[in-house]
Design a protein around this motif. Structure first.
Motif, PDB file in Angstrom:
ATOM      1  N   TYR A  89      -4.490   1.165  -4.830  1.00 42.83           N
ATOM      2  CA  TYR A  89      -4.681   0.275  -3.691  1.00 42.83           C
ATOM      3  C   TYR A  89      -4.384   1.029  -2.407  1.00 42.83           C
ATOM      4  CZ  TYR A  89      -4.470  -3.627  -7.013  1.00 42.83           C
ATOM      5  OH  TYR A  89      -4.702  -4.492  -8.043  1.00 42.83           O
ATOM      6  N   ARG A  90      -5.178   0.786  -1.390  1.00 44.46           N
ATOM      7  CA  ARG A  90      -4.935   1.389  -0.075  1.00 44.46           C
ATOM      8  C   ARG A  90      -4.188   0.358   0.776  1.00 44.46           C
ATOM      9  NH1 ARG A  90      -9.810   4.043   2.853  1.00 44.46           N
ATOM     10  NH2 ARG A  90      -9.250   5.659   1.376  1.00 44.46           N
ATOM     11  N   VAL A  91      -2.989   0.733   1.216  1.00 41.74           N
ATOM     12  CA  VAL A  91      -2.139  -0.154   2.004  1.00 41.74           C
ATOM     13  C   VAL A  91      -1.924   0.465   3.378  1.00 41.74           C
ATOM     14  CG1 VAL A  91       0.160  -1.201   2.175  1.00 41.74           C
ATOM     15  CG2 VAL A  91      -0.971  -1.038  -0.060  1.00 41.74           C
ATOM     16  N   LEU A  92      -2.086  -0.343   4.412  1.00 41.47           N
ATOM     17  CA  LEU A  92      -1.806   0.076   5.782  1.00 41.47           C
ATOM     18  C   LEU A  92      -0.492  -0.551   6.212  1.00 41.47           C
ATOM     19  CD1 LEU A  92      -2.396   1.219   8.623  1.00 41.47           C
ATOM     20  CD2 LEU A  92      -3.873  -0.785   9.004  1.00 41.47           C
ATOM     21  N   VAL A  93       0.454   0.271   6.655  1.00 49.67           N
ATOM     22  CA  VAL A  93       1.724  -0.207   7.185  1.00 49.67           C
ATOM     23  C   VAL A  93       1.662  -0.055   8.701  1.00 49.67           C
ATOM     24  CG1 VAL A  93       4.236   0.109   7.228  1.00 49.67           C
ATOM     25  CG2 VAL A  93       2.966   0.537   5.109  1.00 49.67           C
ATOM     26  N   ILE A  94       1.847  -1.177   9.411  1.00 46.41           N
ATOM     27  CA  ILE A  94       1.876  -1.154  10.875  1.00 46.41           C
ATOM     28  C   ILE A  94       3.281  -1.557  11.298  1.00 46.41           C
ATOM     29  CG2 ILE A  94       0.890  -2.024  13.021  1.00 46.41           C
ATOM     30  CD1 ILE A  94      -1.618  -2.857  11.387  1.00 46.41           C
ATOM     31  N   CYS A 122       8.282   3.368   8.344  1.00 41.27           N
ATOM     32  CA  CYS A 122       6.947   3.689   7.826  1.00 41.27           C
ATOM     33  C   CYS A 122       7.017   4.819   6.805  1.00 41.27           C
ATOM     34  CB  CYS A 122       6.004   4.089   8.964  1.00 41.27           C
ATOM     35  SG  CYS A 122       5.489   2.742  10.028  1.00 41.27           S
ATOM     36  N   PHE A 123       7.791   5.855   7.128  1.00 44.12           N
ATOM     37  CA  PHE A 123       7.931   7.004   6.235  1.00 44.12           C
ATOM     38  C   PHE A 123       8.495   6.574   4.883  1.00 44.12           C
ATOM     39  CE2 PHE A 123      10.711  10.233   4.396  1.00 44.12           C
ATOM     40  CZ  PHE A 123       9.807  11.254   4.178  1.00 44.12           C
ATOM     41  N   PHE A 124       9.551   5.768   4.902  1.00 45.22           N
ATOM     42  CA  PHE A 124      10.185   5.367   3.644  1.00 45.22           C
ATOM     43  C   PHE A 124       9.306   4.424   2.829  1.00 45.22           C
ATOM     44  CE2 PHE A 124      14.065   6.767   5.916  1.00 45.22           C
ATOM     45  CZ  PHE A 124      14.420   7.766   5.027  1.00 45.22           C
ATOM     46  N   ILE A 125       8.640   3.497   3.496  1.00 44.87           N
ATOM     47  CA  ILE A 125       7.731   2.603   2.767  1.00 44.87           C
ATOM     48  C   ILE A 125       6.598   3.413   2.145  1.00 44.87           C
ATOM     49  CG2 ILE A 125       5.995   0.773   3.057  1.00 44.87           C
ATOM     50  CD1 ILE A 125       8.778  -0.341   2.968  1.00 44.87           C
ATOM     51  N   GLU A 127       3.993   5.206  -2.543  1.00 43.82           N
ATOM     52  CA  GLU A 127       3.193   6.257  -3.174  1.00 43.82           C
ATOM     53  C   GLU A 127       3.882   6.795  -4.421  1.00 43.82           C
ATOM     54  OE1 GLU A 127       2.052   9.006  -0.039  1.00 43.82           O
ATOM     55  OE2 GLU A 127       0.370   7.702   0.503  1.00 43.82           O
ATOM     56  N   GLU A 128       5.206   6.835  -4.405  1.00 40.86           N
ATOM     57  CA  GLU A 128       5.940   7.274  -5.594  1.00 40.86           C
ATOM     58  C   GLU A 128       5.741   6.305  -6.751  1.00 40.86           C
ATOM     59  OE1 GLU A 128      10.577   7.653  -6.605  1.00 40.86           O
ATOM     60  OE2 GLU A 128       9.911   9.004  -4.995  1.00 40.86           O
ATOM     61  N   ALA A 129       5.510   5.041  -6.449  1.00 44.48           N
ATOM     62  CA  ALA A 129       5.249   4.044  -7.495  1.00 44.48           C
ATOM     63  C   ALA A 129       3.937   4.352  -8.223  1.00 44.48           C
ATOM     64  CB  ALA A 129       5.210   2.637  -6.899  1.00 44.48           C
ATOM     65  N   GLY A 130       3.058   5.155  -7.589  1.00 46.15           N
ATOM     66  CA  GLY A 130       1.852   5.639  -8.249  1.00 46.15           C
ATOM     67  C   GLY A 130       0.636   4.749  -8.166  1.00 46.15           C
ATOM     68  N   GLU A 131       0.752   3.590  -7.555  1.00 46.11           N
ATOM     69  CA  GLU A 131      -0.364   2.657  -7.527  1.00 46.11           C
ATOM     70  C   GLU A 131      -0.960   2.476  -6.134  1.00 46.11           C
ATOM     71  OE1 GLU A 131       0.330  -0.928  -9.975  1.00 46.11           O
ATOM     72  OE2 GLU A 131       2.354  -0.105 -10.132  1.00 46.11           O
ATOM     73  N   PHE A 132      -0.417   3.202  -5.161  1.00 49.03           N
ATOM     74  CA  PHE A 132      -0.809   2.960  -3.777  1.00 49.03           C
ATOM     75  C   PHE A 132      -1.086   4.247  -3.019  1.00 49.03           C
ATOM     76  CE2 PHE A 132       2.144  -0.307  -5.187  1.00 49.03           C
ATOM     77  CZ  PHE A 132       1.399  -1.449  -4.999  1.00 49.03           C
ATOM     78  N   GLU A 140      10.359  -5.027  -5.722  1.00 49.59           N
ATOM     79  CA  GLU A 140      10.026  -6.342  -5.176  1.00 49.59           C
ATOM     80  C   GLU A 140       8.820  -6.254  -4.247  1.00 49.59           C
ATOM     81  OE1 GLU A 140      13.738  -7.256  -3.315  1.00 49.59           O
ATOM     82  OE2 GLU A 140      14.493  -8.311  -5.079  1.00 49.59           O
ATOM     83  N   LEU A 141       8.759  -5.201  -3.447  1.00 49.31           N
ATOM     84  CA  LEU A 141       7.640  -5.013  -2.540  1.00 49.31           C
ATOM     85  C   LEU A 141       6.351  -4.783  -3.323  1.00 49.31           C
ATOM     86  CD1 LEU A 141       6.575  -4.782   0.345  1.00 49.31           C
ATOM     87  CD2 LEU A 141       7.265  -2.373   0.330  1.00 49.31           C
ATOM     88  N   VAL A 142       6.407  -3.943  -4.337  1.00 49.61           N
ATOM     89  CA  VAL A 142       5.240  -3.687  -5.192  1.00 49.61           C
ATOM     90  C   VAL A 142       4.763  -4.993  -5.819  1.00 49.61           C
ATOM     91  CG1 VAL A 142       4.489  -2.585  -7.345  1.00 49.61           C
ATOM     92  CG2 VAL A 142       5.779  -1.265  -5.652  1.00 49.61           C
ATOM     93  N   SER A 143       5.692  -5.797  -6.334  1.00 48.11           N
ATOM     94  CA  SER A 143       5.347  -7.068  -6.951  1.00 48.11           C
ATOM     95  C   SER A 143       4.689  -8.011  -5.951  1.00 48.11           C
ATOM     96  CB  SER A 143       6.610  -7.705  -7.538  1.00 48.11           C
ATOM     97  OG  SER A 143       6.323  -8.967  -8.067  1.00 48.11           O
ATOM     98  N   ALA A 144       5.232  -8.069  -4.749  1.00 48.75           N
ATOM     99  CA  ALA A 144       4.671  -8.951  -3.721  1.00 48.75           C
ATOM    100  C   ALA A 144       3.258  -8.504  -3.324  1.00 48.75           C
ATOM    101  CB  ALA A 144       5.585  -8.977  -2.506  1.00 48.75           C
ATOM    102  N   ILE A 145       3.069  -7.205  -3.167  1.00 49.11           N
ATOM    103  CA  ILE A 145       1.738  -6.687  -2.810  1.00 49.11           C
ATOM    104  C   ILE A 145       0.726  -7.044  -3.904  1.00 49.11           C
ATOM    105  CG2 ILE A 145       0.375  -4.572  -2.527  1.00 49.11           C
ATOM    106  CD1 ILE A 145       2.891  -3.364  -1.152  1.00 49.11           C
TER     107      ILE A 145
END
Length: 127
Positions: A5-10, A17-20, A25-30, A116-121
């Motif tokens: 999935y492509r996610v844009l963080v604004i 932004c760096f940590f998110i 990306e470390e989760a491997g799905e984004f 939790e963030l991955v689950s919400a997305i």
């Protein structure tokens, strides 16, 4: 073509932004793209066509709600789901579920764990 999935963080906080970006990306799905203000975020959303936008509410210049209005009013970006990230509401105030829907908008308290963030997305993308 990527199956991530492509996610844009604004968000105006570059460290956030760096940590998110790193954590998702470390989760491997984004694949994560970042923008550090509302105007840049709108331009990136039009260019990159993300699957979802994580959007801070309180930012200098255009606020998150103003950015959302512009994105939802544009035929090119109106289909992109938005999750508001906010420090205005804390995790203690939202309760155990990380994702809250208020007035048809999705909200996550800014201090949240990556799972939790991955689950919400995924929850929002699968709707």
């Amino acid at each position: 073509m990527s199956d991530r999935y492509r996610v844009l963080v604004i968000d105006d906080e570059e460290d956030f932004c760096f940590f998110i970006k790193s954590n998702l990306e470390e989760a491997g799905e984004f694949e994560v793209i970042t923008a550090i203000n509302g105007e840049q975020g709108i331009a990136v959303a039009k260019e990159a066509s993300p699957d979802l936008i994580l959007l801070d509410i309180v930012m200098p210049g255009l606020s998150g709600t103003e950015v959302a209005e512009k994105l939802l009013g544009d035929p090119q970006t109106k289909h992109i789901p938005i999750i508001f990230l906010t420090a205005v509401v804390t995790k203690d105030e939202t309760g155990p579920a990380p994702l809250k829907e208020i007035g048809g908008n999705n909200f996550i308290a800014k201090v949240t764990q990556t799972p939790e963030l991955v689950s919400a997305i995924k929850d929002v993308l699968e709707r």
